[in-house]
Design a protein around this motif. Structure first.
Motif, PDB file in Angstrom:
ATOM      1  N   ALA A  56       0.899  -1.195  -0.108  1.00 28.54           N
ATOM      2  CA  ALA A  56      -0.033   0.066  -0.131  1.00 28.54           C
ATOM      3  C   ALA A  56       0.776   1.157   0.157  1.00 28.54           C
ATOM      4  N   LEU A  58       1.950   3.101   2.635  1.00 35.56           N
ATOM      5  CA  LEU A  58       1.837   4.018   3.735  1.00 35.56           C
ATOM      6  C   LEU A  58       3.159   4.060   4.534  1.00 35.56           C
ATOM      7  N   ARG A  63       5.442   4.546  15.899  1.00 33.91           N
ATOM      8  CA  ARG A  63       5.681   3.003  16.325  1.00 33.91           C
ATOM      9  C   ARG A  63       5.605   3.014  17.561  1.00 33.91           C
ATOM     10  N   HIS A 237      -3.317 -10.883   2.228  1.00 34.28           N
ATOM     11  CA  HIS A 237      -3.535  -9.530   2.732  1.00 34.28           C
ATOM     12  C   HIS A 237      -4.550  -8.870   1.650  1.00 34.28           C
ATOM     13  N   ARG A 255      -6.098   5.877   9.683  1.00 32.77           N
ATOM     14  CA  ARG A 255      -6.316   4.649   9.979  1.00 32.77           C
ATOM     15  C   ARG A 255      -7.434   4.641  11.129  1.00 32.77           C
ATOM     16  N   TYR A 262      -7.034   0.704   7.037  1.00 29.48           N
ATOM     17  CA  TYR A 262      -6.665   1.835   6.558  1.00 29.48           C
ATOM     18  C   TYR A 262      -6.973   2.280   5.422  1.00 29.48           C
ATOM     19  N   PHE A 275      -6.406  -5.338   8.143  1.00 30.30           N
ATOM     20  CA  PHE A 275      -5.873  -6.282   9.085  1.00 30.30           C
ATOM     21  C   PHE A 275      -6.842  -6.865  10.016  1.00 30.30           C
ATOM     22  N   SER A 357       3.697  -6.558   6.505  1.00 30.71           N
ATOM     23  CA  SER A 357       2.962  -5.575   5.742  1.00 30.71           C
ATOM     24  C   SER A 357       3.273  -4.006   6.301  1.00 30.71           C
ATOM     25  N   ILE A 358       4.623  -3.767   6.674  1.00 35.03           N
ATOM     26  CA  ILE A 358       5.124  -2.707   6.786  1.00 35.03           C
ATOM     27  C   ILE A 358       6.503  -2.272   6.290  1.00 35.03           C
ATOM     28  N   TYR A 413      -3.101  -4.087  13.982  1.00 31.92           N
ATOM     29  CA  TYR A 413      -4.265  -2.989  14.629  1.00 31.92           C
ATOM     30  C   TYR A 413      -4.951  -3.270  15.670  1.00 31.92           C
TER      31      TYR A 413
END
Ligand SMILES: NCCCC(=O)O
Length: 819
Positions: A56, A58, A63, A237, A255, A262, A275, A357-358, A413
């Motif tokens: 995605a 983003l 964090r 995903h 988010r 998101y 998620f 996924s990040i 999430y």
């Protein structure tokens, strides 16, 4: 970027990077920036064709911890500059981001993260629903209770970020080749020697000392070929992209974690990604050989609940046509943290993978950190959170992984409550006393696969966590356990400790080389020590018992065992020494508290007086009708013994202790109590208060460093620090208000200015308030200067006055441990 002819693949390179996603490209870019010209990156298909292309994109800087925030900020700053540097359009737009909370608990969590982010100069502000509406008019804010806005967050085109990094690497002479598959990583005598590759009918070998596995969802199986543990598993995903929505203009990334969602506006279309709480693991039978820019079948039933919430949150979605319903695989790890560093099993085998996924926001910083780590041989700062050495060998079990990642995807999430335990893949490693503890009300938590009693429920009490940012349902249980340890005697099962034997003719010399304390002590003595790196940072925190002239017994935290074993083995030169993991051989029962001597004396005919068994010594004892080694040490700050018992006799010893304990009101205690007691006593914990980034003197552990002995690793750095003076020092705090709680990562405010995070916190049931540890700057200051400042701790935006102390607030003269 076109494929290069295989003839351009060199026969020798300084580093070979496997995988041409954003991770591999970033590692190549950063190694090249450090002046490594002979780097080869091999991509089995086309750059970005695994996961990067469908990310995605983003770029969120908020964090959960200090260094993850630092790395995310680095990525954001790098991606802003990358287009100008490489002339590749990266699509990076600093549109900002908004995270909204639909519950008070979530609001507390995001406000806490905002406090932490501010400590690193990240622009972040708490905003009201009214302010959200001004920035995001399409949003239904009727049930929004709070939000945070980060104006410099953004979004980018992930594939082009990877291409820009690749171009930046090639501009600095890195070789990047597509359509070349690595078939084997070669090793000799525990070191990587190179890789074999194939392209169509052609094959070759590249000799290299450094191989970096950046193979994403292929990384686990690639690692397995060399016995390297990389526990990750792919999951499906899902996101959708609408048709263009009339009038839709530039919007911040949004988010809504309480709805697992998101949102990203891109070219007038809206992306909605999820998620979901129970994810779909994928690729159980392996990944197809020709997988390239592939996607998976859509599953509308699975996505439906997210879409329904999405339409309520963003009503315009009800009428927007769906342009793409996307499903693509991404890698997830058992703890939602990625993997960086050198494999403990094989020197020269590095990795940057498992991004949960990040990957886009993580890869910039991770590539920078890994490149420096490879270049210098030491991590540039504390990366323990993502260090591959936290992985346990059993975790490459595929059934374990499949079940665990079905949970961890959704946890991205979920509310990140303190003490939150995983629900899946449990009960893998158990103490021989597990069933005994369970029968007595233990509520378990998991660390490194070990089930550990965290607290004991009373008869009739629900044996489950009720999570909250406030006092959780076990607060009173912990208080009773804590006070039993302070005033009577408590029994802890600490079988999860890592246990290592270091044996051989040169065992003493070897440990003298690695440990900062003097290890040449008489058999029967126990030494508390650290192993340091070249910078004087702490690589390991341990107690070492000398069993004989040629044998030592090391005790380390269960979570750091693989790291500690790797550190020891890495530094074995030509010494005659064998290093053996003996963790499973012995159970550990800890009797702690002022009544512990009375109790142990009832159990055993041996003598436990200060004369025979003073603090810092051990002896073999008879217990019940079996044997144990009684180590007179403590991690809770009381008189006490750690009993090391052969696993087969552990249940017998436990039953004997329990029987004898009835007269002295022995109380079973859990790990939460161990933690609250040790923080009251200001005992440090590796990974929180002390890390490889923290100088041993600044950590207040100079008493365990013997610079007078012959050279040891880190000695020069310690001497330099003595000479130059401390820049920061670890201090202890207690909140004056008895209500708020400290966990870790709350912001320390000194004279009105945020100076860093609380490294660990818990409730001091004896001291009567939340207690925590943390570093404060002190360059050129006296102890009196440090103490004379005013201190507050910021929790979710609210500041609370705190007392500060350089000495432990509990038993500052250490009289109790020597009772
Ligand atoms: N791949 C989706 C990233 C989600 C997030 O940054 O929150």
């Amino acid at each position: 970027m076109s494929a290069l002819h295989p003839k351009t693949i060199p026969a020798k390179a300084r580093a070979v990077i496997i995988g041409g996603g954003v991770s591999g490209c970033s590692v190549a870019y950063h190694l090249a920036k450090l002046g490594w010209t002979d780097i080869v990156l091999l991509e089995r298909k086309q750059l970005t064709s695994g996961t990067t292309w469908h990310a995605a994109g983003l770029i969120g800087q908020l964090r959960g911890s200090q260094n993850m925030t630092r790395l995310a900020k680095y990525s954001a700053d790098l991606y802003v500059k990358l287009e100008a540097e490489t002339d590749v359009g990266t699509g990076m737009r600093q549109v900002g981001s908004i995270t909204v909370a639909l519950t008070e608990e979530r609001k507390h969590e995001i406000y806490r993260q905002a406090s932490l982010a501010r400590a690193f100069d990240i622009d972040v502000r708490e905003i009201s629903p009214h302010e959200i509406k001004q920035m995001y008019p399409h949003l239904n804010v009727s049930d929004v209770v709070g939000a945070v806005h980060l104006p410099l967050d953004g979004q980018c085109d992930p594939a082009n970020i990877a291409m820009a990094l690749a171009k930046g690497a090639r501009q600095r002479d890195a070789t990047i080749v597509e359509n070349v598959k690595v078939t084997k990583v070669h090793a000799r005598a525990g070191r990587v020697t190179g890789v074999s590759w194939t392209q169509g009918d052609e094959q070759g070998f590249i000799e290299a000392d450094v191989v970096v596995n950046c193979a994403g969802m292929w990384a686990r199986e690639l690692g397995r070929q060399n016995g390297v543990t990389i526990p990750l598993h792919a999951c499906e995903h899902f996101y959708l992209v609408t048709e263009p929505i009339p009038g839709l203009t530039r919007l911040p990334v949004l988010r809504v974690p309480d709805e697992c969602a998101y949102y990203k506006e891109d070219a007038g279309k809206m992306m909605l990604g999820a998620f979901e709480p129970v994810a779909k693991p994928w690729g159980m039978e392996g990944i197809r050989e020709d997988f390239c820019f592939d996607q998976l079948p859509e599953d509308m039933d699975h996505f439906e609940p997210i879409l329904e919430m999405g339409v309520n949150r963003m009503p315009m979605l009800a009428t927007a046509g769906i342009h793409t319903f996307f499903n693509g695989p991404e890698s997830f790890t058992p703890d939602d943290r990625y993997y960086l560093g050198e494999a403990p099993e094989l020197s020269g085998y590095w990795m940057a993978t498992g991004y949960n996924s990040i990957g886009i926001v993580s890869s910039g910083g991770a590539g920078m950190a890994l490149a420096q780590w490879i270049n210098d041989g030491e991590a540039p700062f504390d990366l323990w959170e993502v260090d591959i050495r936290r992985a346990q060998p059993f975790q490459k079990n595929r059934r374990y992984l499949k079940e665990r990642v079905s949970e961890t995807l959704g946890l991205l999430y979920a509310d990140h409550f303190p003490y939150r335990q995983m629900a899946t893949s449990r009960n893998i490693r158990r103490s021989p006393l597990h069933e005994h503890l369970k029968a007595r009300g233990a509520v378990f938590g998991e660390v490194a696969g070990w089930e550990r009693a965290n607290w004991f429920a009373r008869p009739g009490q629900e044996r489950e966590y009720r999570y909250s940012w406030k006092r959780q349902n076990w607060f009173d249980n912990q208080r009773d356990e804590h006070l039993a340890v302070r005033n009577g005697v408590g029994l802890f099962d600490m079988t999860s400790f890592g246990k290592i034997r270091v044996e051989g003719r040169d065992a003493c010399a070897f440990l003298q080389k690695l440990c900062a304390n003097d290890m040449d002590v008489a058999p029967g003595k126990i030494v508390y020590t650290q192993m340091l790196n070249q910078r004087g940072g702490i690589e390991s925190d341990l107690t070492v018992s000398r069993l004989s002239e040629t044998a030592y017994f090391l005790v380390v935290p269960g979570a750091t065992l693989q790291r500690d074993l790797a550190w020891l083995r890495k530094h074995l030169a030509d010494e005659f020494v064998v290093v053996t993991d003996v963790t499973a051989a012995e159970a550990v029962l800890c009797l702690m508290g002022p009544d512990s001597r009375t109790l142990i004396q009832k159990l055993s005919p041996n003598d436990f007086s200060n004369e025979t068994n003073p603090f810092g010594t051990f002896q073999e004892i008879e217990i019940g009708m079996g044997l144990a080694r009684a180590h007179r040490v403590t991690y809770v700050g009381e008189l006490g013994w750690e009993l090391y018992i052969s696993t087969d006799q552990a249940a017998h010893a436990f039953e004997a202790i329990e029987e004898a304990g009835a007269d002295v009101s022995l109380k079973l205690c859990g790990l939460h109590t161990l933690d609250s007691c040790r923080i009251e006593k200001a005992f440090r914990h590796f990974g929180h208060d002390i890390t490889d980034e923290d100088n041993v003197l600044e950590a207040g552990l100079g008493f365990a460093v013997k610079t007078a002995k012959d050279d040891f690793l880190g000695r020069d750095a310690v001497l330099r620090k003595k000479e130059s003076g401390l820049d920061r020092r670890l201090v202890q705090f207690r909140l004056k208000d008895t209500q708020p709680l400290l966990f870790h990562n709350e912001a320390i405010v000194r004279d009105g200015k945020i100076v860093g995070p609380i490294t660990s916190g818990n409730y001091g049931h004896h001291l009567g308030g939340a207690v925590g540890l943390g570093y404060v700057p002190c360059k050129g200051e006296s102890e009196a200067d440090v103490l004379s400042s005013s201190y507050e701790i910021e929790i979710a935006g609210q500041r609370f006055a705190a007392e500060v102390s350089l000495k432990p607030m509990y038993d500052p003269k250490a009289e109790r441990v020597r009772m």
